[in-house]
Design a protein around this motif. Structure first.
Motif, mmCIF file in Angstrom:
data_model
loop_
_atom_site.group_PDB
_atom_site.id
_atom_site.type_symbol
_atom_site.label_atom_id
_atom_site.label_comp_id
_atom_site.label_asym_id
_atom_site.label_seq_id
_atom_site.Cartn_x
_atom_site.Cartn_y
_atom_site.Cartn_z
ATOM 1 N N GLN A 109 0.840 -1.198 0.000
ATOM 2 C CA GLN A 109 0.000 0.000 0.000
ATOM 3 C C GLN A 109 0.879 1.253 0.000
ATOM 4 O O GLN A 109 1.965 1.269 0.578
ATOM 5 N N VAL A 110 0.402 2.310 -0.650
ATOM 6 C CA VAL A 110 1.164 3.545 -0.795
ATOM 7 C C VAL A 110 0.922 4.454 0.411
ATOM 8 O O VAL A 110 -0.207 4.843 0.682
ATOM 9 N N PHE A 111 2.016 4.756 1.111
ATOM 10 C CA PHE A 111 2.004 5.706 2.216
ATOM 11 C C PHE A 111 3.142 6.697 1.990
ATOM 12 O O PHE A 111 3.928 6.563 1.056
ATOM 13 N N PHE A 112 3.253 7.676 2.877
ATOM 14 C CA PHE A 112 4.327 8.661 2.822
ATOM 15 C C PHE A 112 5.680 7.942 2.787
ATOM 16 O O PHE A 112 5.911 7.004 3.534
ATOM 17 N N GLY A 113 6.566 8.368 1.901
ATOM 18 C CA GLY A 113 7.906 7.800 1.798
ATOM 19 C C GLY A 113 8.026 6.657 0.811
ATOM 20 O O GLY A 113 9.125 6.150 0.584
ATOM 21 N N ALA A 114 6.913 6.264 0.215
ATOM 22 C CA ALA A 114 6.938 5.144 -0.736
ATOM 23 C C ALA A 114 7.568 5.562 -2.061
ATOM 24 O O ALA A 114 7.430 6.697 -2.497
ATOM 25 N N THR A 115 8.270 4.615 -2.673
ATOM 26 C CA THR A 115 8.708 4.774 -4.052
ATOM 27 C C THR A 115 7.729 3.959 -4.881
ATOM 28 O O THR A 115 7.614 2.745 -4.705
ATOM 29 N N VAL A 116 6.993 4.651 -5.746
ATOM 30 C CA VAL A 116 5.882 4.041 -6.466
ATOM 31 C C VAL A 116 6.178 4.044 -7.966
ATOM 32 O O VAL A 116 6.561 5.064 -8.529
ATOM 33 N N THR A 117 5.996 2.887 -8.579
ATOM 34 C CA THR A 117 6.061 2.786 -10.034
ATOM 35 C C THR A 117 4.635 2.629 -10.534
ATOM 36 O O THR A 117 3.892 1.780 -10.029
ATOM 37 N N TYR A 118 4.266 3.470 -11.500
ATOM 38 C CA TYR A 118 2.918 3.404 -12.051
ATOM 39 C C TYR A 118 2.975 3.607 -13.554
ATOM 40 O O TYR A 118 3.962 4.075 -14.099
ATOM 41 N N VAL A 119 1.903 3.206 -14.201
ATOM 42 C CA VAL A 119 1.762 3.406 -15.642
ATOM 43 C C VAL A 119 0.479 4.213 -15.850
ATOM 44 O O VAL A 119 -0.535 3.945 -15.206
ATOM 45 N N ASP A 120 0.549 5.214 -16.739
ATOM 46 C CA ASP A 120 -0.641 6.028 -16.991
ATOM 47 C C ASP A 120 -1.462 5.416 -18.123
ATOM 48 O O ASP A 120 -1.067 4.414 -18.734
ATOM 49 N N ASP A 121 -2.605 6.015 -18.406
ATOM 50 C CA ASP A 121 -3.523 5.463 -19.402
ATOM 51 C C ASP A 121 -2.987 5.527 -20.830
ATOM 52 O O ASP A 121 -3.557 4.942 -21.738
ATOM 53 N N GLU A 122 -1.853 6.220 -21.031
ATOM 54 C CA GLU A 122 -1.220 6.258 -22.356
ATOM 55 C C GLU A 122 -0.044 5.290 -22.450
ATOM 56 O O GLU A 122 0.695 5.287 -23.428
ATOM 57 N N GLY A 123 0.192 4.515 -21.393
ATOM 58 C CA GLY A 123 1.259 3.530 -21.389
ATOM 59 C C GLY A 123 2.596 4.029 -20.882
ATOM 60 O O GLY A 123 3.576 3.287 -20.873
ATOM 61 N N GLY A 124 2.670 5.289 -20.445
ATOM 62 C CA GLY A 124 3.921 5.841 -19.925
ATOM 63 C C GLY A 124 4.177 5.372 -18.499
ATOM 64 O O GLY A 124 3.345 5.562 -17.613
ATOM 65 N N GLU A 125 5.327 4.744 -18.288
ATOM 66 C CA GLU A 125 5.678 4.253 -16.962
ATOM 67 C C GLU A 125 6.575 5.269 -16.259
ATOM 68 O O GLU A 125 7.464 5.849 -16.871
#
Length: 191
Positions: A109-125
């Motif tokens: 789960q994402v909390f303060f201090g997390a390093t998050v990898t995500y992909v947007d709806d256009e495929g950009g990671e």
């Protein structure tokens, strides 16, 4: 009155203009490392830099005519800058709430201090780290926890799709990975 006798101000002495906005509840979350950096900067300004400039101003003032004395004028200006930064850091450290992100190590789960990898709806990671307002550095892929993207990601879990409102419309972000720094042993003098 002639314009030559009016005082010009550029608003540079207004502390409130330089403060990044805090949420209404006034919390200033910060990592232990960020708190230490701010505290070290404050102590360096108080113990080292300000006394040096005071000595220069004192020496320059003893040279006579202050109106055309560059060392005196620059020194006074630099003292104002240092004093403004000391006030800023003092205020920020007073309301700082140190949060150690390593307590969530192993969580998805994402909390303060997390390093998050995500992909947007256009495929950009993209990979970002959610940091405090006073420590986030966009050149290091760090975002403030009050930024729109961080607020959209907070509390999400790996595999969740979250919505990010933007001026161009709502975008969908899928959380791919969440990483926290490893837990470390706290030293007595860390904070």
């Amino acid at each position: 009155m002639s314009k030559a006798f009016t005082k010009e101000t550029d608003g540079a002495d207004d502390d409130e203009l330089s403060l990044p906005a805090l949420p209404a509840h006034g919390k200033n979350y910060i990592t232990p490392a960020g708190y230490k950096r701010l505290r070290d900067e404050l102590l360096d300004l108080i113990d080292n830099e300000r006394p040096k400039i005071v000595d220069v101003v004192h020496w320059a003032a003893s040279n006579g005519d202050r109106s055309e004395n560059g060392d005196y004028l620059y020194g006074k200006k630099r003292l104002r800058e240092i004093d403004r930064r000391i006030r800023f850091l003092t205020k920020r450290l007073e309301i700082a709430e140190v949060v150690d992100p390593s307590v969530h190590s192993g969580s998805d789960q994402v909390f303060f201090g997390a390093t998050v990898t995500y992909v947007d709806d256009e495929g950009g990671e993209r990979t970002i780290t959610i940091m405090g307002i006073d420590e986030a550095d966009s050149s290091e892929s760090q975002v403030s926890w009050v930024s729109p993207v961080a607020r959209a990601l907070l509390k999400g879990r790996i595999g969740d799709d979250v919505l990010l409102p933007t001026p161009g419309g709502v975008r969908s972000l899928e959380i791919l990975n969440v990483v926290y720094p490893p837990a470390r042993l706290q030293m007595q003098g860390d904070l």
